[in-house]
Design an enzyme around this catalytic site. Structure first.
Site, PDB file in Angstrom:
ATOM      1  N   HIS A  20     -25.933 -11.695  -2.982  1.00 13.30           N
ATOM      2  CA  HIS A  20     -25.182 -10.650  -2.823  1.00 13.30           C
ATOM      3  C   HIS A  20     -25.487  -9.781  -1.663  1.00 13.30           C
ATOM      4  O   HIS A  20     -24.659  -8.968  -1.380  1.00 13.30           O
ATOM      5  CB  HIS A  20     -25.546 -10.001  -4.210  1.00 13.30           C
ATOM      6  CG  HIS A  20     -25.307 -10.692  -5.639  1.00 13.30           C
ATOM      7  ND1 HIS A  20     -26.204 -10.689  -6.329  1.00 13.30           N
ATOM      8  CD2 HIS A  20     -24.147 -11.082  -6.113  1.00 13.30           C
ATOM      9  CE1 HIS A  20     -25.650 -11.354  -7.636  1.00 13.30           C
ATOM     10  NE2 HIS A  20     -24.223 -11.455  -7.136  1.00 13.30           N
ATOM     11  N   ARG A  94     -18.838 -19.168  -2.939  1.00 11.61           N
ATOM     12  CA  ARG A  94     -20.140 -19.943  -2.857  1.00 11.61           C
ATOM     13  C   ARG A  94     -19.351 -21.528  -2.347  1.00 11.61           C
ATOM     14  O   ARG A  94     -19.615 -22.023  -1.309  1.00 11.61           O
ATOM     15  CB  ARG A  94     -21.037 -20.156  -3.654  1.00 11.61           C
ATOM     16  CG  ARG A  94     -21.997 -19.006  -3.615  1.00 11.61           C
ATOM     17  CD  ARG A  94     -22.794 -19.061  -5.320  1.00 11.61           C
ATOM     18  NE  ARG A  94     -22.037 -18.964  -6.234  1.00 11.61           N
ATOM     19  CZ  ARG A  94     -22.196 -18.754  -7.519  1.00 11.61           C
ATOM     20  NH1 ARG A  94     -23.480 -18.276  -7.608  1.00 11.61           N
ATOM     21  NH2 ARG A  94     -21.556 -18.733  -8.327  1.00 11.61           N
TER      22      ARG A  94
END
Ligand code: PNS
Length: 165
Positions: A20, A94
């Site tokens: 993050h 991802r």
């Protein structure tokens, strides 16, 4: 003066990971400001309360507090975006395995609110295996999460799990 561009970065952040943090720092090269929207969903049974998550994220980005604002939200993301007058939502991707869920959310949000755009940033390779749920599988057993979360979160995890013992 040019209009400032703000992006909304929503998530559970239970807890914030280096993945993050990387998305936020890279997005700051593209957008002027970021509102991090922390989902408050008592039914979801989070490790940290929404207030704790907000405090930890604020601490992490303290030096950037002019540009990175952290708030909780509940209910629909598009409603929160409207309230904040933001029309771009930021998400990190991802791997291909994230794609289905992310595409569903982006399309649902678009159908709920056509002015909303979802902006994806590909997670840096070295963080591509990190997730908050992985952190919560390792930390309670004393496994090292040094590579996964920043120091403020490492400390908070230590406190949380010793308090839960
Ligand atoms: O970090 P997460 O758990 O992957 O984040 C998911 C989040 C918070 C972005 C998503 O669950 C969300 O926006 N929840 C609020 C309800 C909503 O508006 N959902 C999107 C329509 S499917």
């Amino acid at each position: 003066m040019a209009k400032m561009k703000t992006v909304l970065f929503p998530g559970s952040f239970d807890p914030l990971t280096y993945g993050h943090v990387d998305i936020v720092s890279r997005a700051l090269h593209i957008f002027d400001n970021i509102v991090i929207g922390v989902l408050s969903n008592p039914q979801k049974g989070s490790l940290f309360t929404a207030e704790e998550r907000v405090e930890l994220i604020r601490e992490q980005f303290f030096d950037l507090k002019e540009r990175v604002v952290v708030e909780t939200f509940s209910g629909l993301l598009v409603e929160f975006a409207k309230e904040k007058e933001i029309n771009v939502v930021l998400r990190g991707l991802r791997a291909i395995s994230d794609f289905d869920y992310e595409a569903q959310m982006a399309l649902m949000n678009k159908s709920l609110s056509p002015e909303i755009e979802t902006f994806f940033l590909m997670t840096r390779e070295k963080y591509s295996y990190i997730s908050s749920s992985l952190v919560k599988q390792v930390a309670p057993f004393g496994g090292s999460v040094q590579e996964l979360v920043p120091p403020v979160i490492q400390q908070a995890l230590k406190h949380k799990y010793s308090a839960l013992k």
